[in-house]
Design an enzyme around this catalytic site. Structure first.
Site, PDB file in Angstrom:
ATOM      1  CE1 TYR A 145      -8.848   9.307  19.017  1.00  0.00           C
ATOM      2  CE2 TYR A 145      -8.684  11.523  18.097  1.00  0.00           C
ATOM      3  CZ  TYR A 145      -8.431  10.632  19.115  1.00  0.00           C
ATOM      4  OH  TYR A 145      -7.749  11.042  20.230  1.00  0.00           O
ATOM      5  CG  ASP A 231      -5.339  13.418  12.062  1.00  0.00           C
ATOM      6  OD1 ASP A 231      -4.208  12.918  12.023  1.00  0.00           O
ATOM      7  OD2 ASP A 231      -5.979  13.577  13.124  1.00  0.00           O
ATOM      8  CB  ILE A 233      -1.903  11.064  13.371  1.00  0.00           C
ATOM      9  CG1 ILE A 233      -1.146  10.768  14.659  1.00  0.00           C
ATOM     10  CG2 ILE A 233      -3.169  10.255  13.318  1.00  0.00           C
ATOM     11  CD1 ILE A 233      -1.903  11.152  15.931  1.00  0.00           C
ATOM     12  CE  LYS A 278      -2.442   7.797  17.913  1.00  0.00           C
ATOM     13  NZ  LYS A 278      -3.029   7.256  19.136  1.00  0.00           N
TER      14      LYS A 278
HETATM   15  C1  LIG Z   1      -6.838  10.285  14.023  1.00  0.00           C
HETATM   16  C2  LIG Z   1      -6.223  10.809  15.282  1.00  0.00           C
HETATM   17  N1  LIG Z   1      -5.963  12.119  15.390  1.00  0.00           N
HETATM   18  C3  LIG Z   1      -5.424  12.623  16.500  1.00  0.00           C
HETATM   19  C4  LIG Z   1      -5.118  11.830  17.594  1.00  0.00           C
HETATM   20  C5  LIG Z   1      -4.507  12.455  18.816  1.00  0.00           C
HETATM   21  O1  LIG Z   1      -3.143  12.138  18.895  1.00  0.00           O
HETATM   22  P1  LIG Z   1      -2.085  12.904  19.797  1.00  0.00           P
HETATM   23  O2  LIG Z   1      -1.596  11.921  20.810  1.00  0.00           O
HETATM   24  O3  LIG Z   1      -0.989  13.317  18.858  1.00  0.00           O
HETATM   25  O4  LIG Z   1      -2.751  14.063  20.407  1.00  0.00           O
HETATM   26  C6  LIG Z   1      -5.366  10.459  17.532  1.00  0.00           C
HETATM   27  C7  LIG Z   1      -5.073   9.581  18.668  1.00  0.00           C
HETATM   28  O5  LIG Z   1      -5.496   8.458  18.779  1.00  0.00           O
HETATM   29  C8  LIG Z   1      -5.925   9.934  16.336  1.00  0.00           C
HETATM   30  O6  LIG Z   1      -6.182   8.637  16.210  1.00  0.00           O
END
Ligand SMILES: Cc1ncc(COP(=O)(O)O)c(C=O)c1O
Length: 488
Positions: A145, A231, A233, A278
């Site tokens: 990312y 992570d 997410i 997400k």
């Molecule tokens: C792998 C990953 N980590 C963290 C984030 C950051 O997300 P947040 O909106 O919760 O700060 C993203 C956002 O695209 C992501 O893809």
């Protein structure tokens, strides 16, 4: 004298990356069906807009909560006053239960071990701040990312050392790549503080295998001063098999008991990042979390969370929403169905253009293979193609180089942040573009001096894929295969 501090002005933020430049171009000329139909379509933003109707219908049925009332009485004043950085207990409980539900309740989470943050961005930075000194390093599998350059490095001074993953095995982490990254860090005199992975992966849209997860646990078991950050997410976006396996499940499977010495070594050094940006499609609400069984890490991160708290009205609203088990169950199911449907639609659209992508089962994007459209196998050619796609085709997608991919020609393309009509238009634009390129290549070859029979670029690209790396192509439902066979 410089106006800005060296930290504020240093370029580790990564804002010059084509990932952010693409966003800027989109902002200058955003597509709008009525107002700007020739504008750029945003396909570089991993937003989930597919399930808003479910959230909105919950809000309509729970107007008291949205109006900040409890049992019919206003709690505005309670919410408006300062709350400490530990967060609202009912919200922490609702968050950990939601995280467990996403993992099929195979693991549970203790609300006392969760630290609330303003999104995963803040959670990741906080963990870096807590675990590493300036100049220490974390190993990250590529592609990763693009925001990590900002989140992990910029203010903390932490370094990222890539674990080089390649298309030869669908970008999975191998032991040799992991050890090589460790060696590379040592050569650079960097102290490695751990490994950070995203599972499911951004940008690949794939879940990590049990083998990969075990490899990572083995690695930190041997390297006792290292941490493993997972992570997760995108954990609620998994729409096809193989299912999602959280790192917490692996710890449980390996039967580490939290109070044994073996366990203390490992459990204490595994931390999970989560966010509602997400899975629930709420990046604007700024709700993230660090989960760790390490009391010291939890205490330090809690102190740090003053810099990025989640507002109390958001916590109040979401504690009611996530506390509604009927809602969460239905939401997770319906959201996955919508993502699956959208993913399928996107893949079929790509197939029609003669473009393939990595087989994926999660996320809000695909890892698209446009190597056959490059004029040469270089990152310069990748940028050249990217510029054409942004400025001529008017689609903002993210080049693999912005995700630190080592092979030119891969792009991350998002599919869940727009309507079906917009996606159809995007695919139409792409089809026309690809036909122009392949047509141009074709006529160049036909008018050339070579008398050998030549196939268009993209066809030979596919032949290569078929003969070489069969698994990298989307073969689901075999439609792609029959289609390809006919075309060839
Ligand atoms: C792998 C990953 N980590 C963290 C984030 C950051 O997300 P947040 O909106 O919760 O700060 C993203 C956002 O695209 C992501 O893809």
């Amino acid at each position: 004298m410089r106006l800005l501090s060296s930290k504020a002005s240093c370029n580790t933020h990564g804002q010059d990356s084509s990932y952010f430049l693409g966003w800027e171009e989109y902002e200058k000329n955003p597509y709008d069906e009525a107002m700007n139909p020739e504008g750029i379509i945003q396909m570089g933003l991993a937003e989930n807009q597919l399930s808003f109707d479910i959230l909105e219908s919950w809000l309509a049925k729970n107007q008291d909560v949205a109006g900040f009332k409890r049992d019919g009485k206003s709690i505005f004043r309670e919410l408006a006053l300062f709350q400490d950085y530990h967060g609202i207990p009912s919200f922490k409980k609702a968050m950990v239960d939601f995280m467990a539900e996403i993992r099929g309740n195979k693991v549970t989470f203790d609300p006392n071990h969760i630290v609330l943050t303003a999104g995963s961005t803040s959670a990741n930075e906080t963990l870096m701040f807590c675990l590493a000194e300036q100049g220490d390093a974390f190993l990250l599998p590529t592609p990763y990312y693009p925001g990590f350059d900002r989140d992990l490095k910029w203010r903390t001074g932490v370094e990222i050392v890539p674990i080089q993953c390649t298309s030869s095995n669908n970008f999975q982490i191998t032991e040799s790549a992991l050890l090589q990254a460790h060696e590379d860090a040592k050569k650079r005199n960097l102290r490695v503080k751990g490994v950070l992975v995203t599972n499911p992966s951004n940008p690949l849209g794939t879940t990590m295998s049990r083998n990969e997860l075990n490899l990572l646990i083995d690695f930190i078991k041997v390297n006792k001063d290292m941490h493993l950050i997972s992570d997760e997410i995108y954990s609620g976006t998994v729409f096809s098999s193989p299912g999602f396996i959280s790192i917490m499940e692996i710890l449980k499977e390996r039967n580490y008991l939290k109070d044994s010495s073996d366990a203390a070594q490992v459990w204490n050094r595994v931390h999970v990042i989560y966010s509602l940006s997400k899975d629930l499609g709420l990046p604007g609400f700024r709700v993230g979390a660090i989960y760790s069984d390490n009391d010291e890490v939890v205490a330090a991160a809690t102190k740090m969370s003053s810099f990025g708290l989640v507002s109390s009205q958001t916590q109040y609203l979401l504690s009611a929403m996530l506390g509604d088990k009927k809602f969460t169950k239905n939401y997770l199911l319906e959201n996955q169905k919508s993502l699956k449907r959208r993913h399928r639609m996107f893949i079929y659209g790509l197939q029609k253009t003669g473009i393939s992508c990595l087989k994926s089962n999660a996320g809000l994007f695909c890892w698209v293979d446009m190597r056959h459209l490059l004029s040469s196998n270089t990152f310069e050619a990748e940028m050249e193609l990217w510029k054409k796609i942004v400025y001529q085709v008017k689609l903002n997608i993210s080049p693999g180089s912005s995700c630190h991919c080592t092979e030119p020609g891969w792009f991350r393309v998002c599919f869940a942040n727009m309507s079906e009509d917009t996606l159809n238009l995007a695919m139409k634009r792409l089809t026309t573009f690809v036909a122009t390129i392949t047509g141009a290549n074709e006529s160049k070859k036909n008018s050339g001096t070579s008398r050998t029979m030549s196939l268009p670029n993209w066809v030979s690209g596919y032949l290569l894929v078929i003969i070489g790396t069969r698994r990298t192509i989307i073969s689901r439902d075999d439609i792609a295969w029959s289609w390809l066979v006919c075309e060839v």
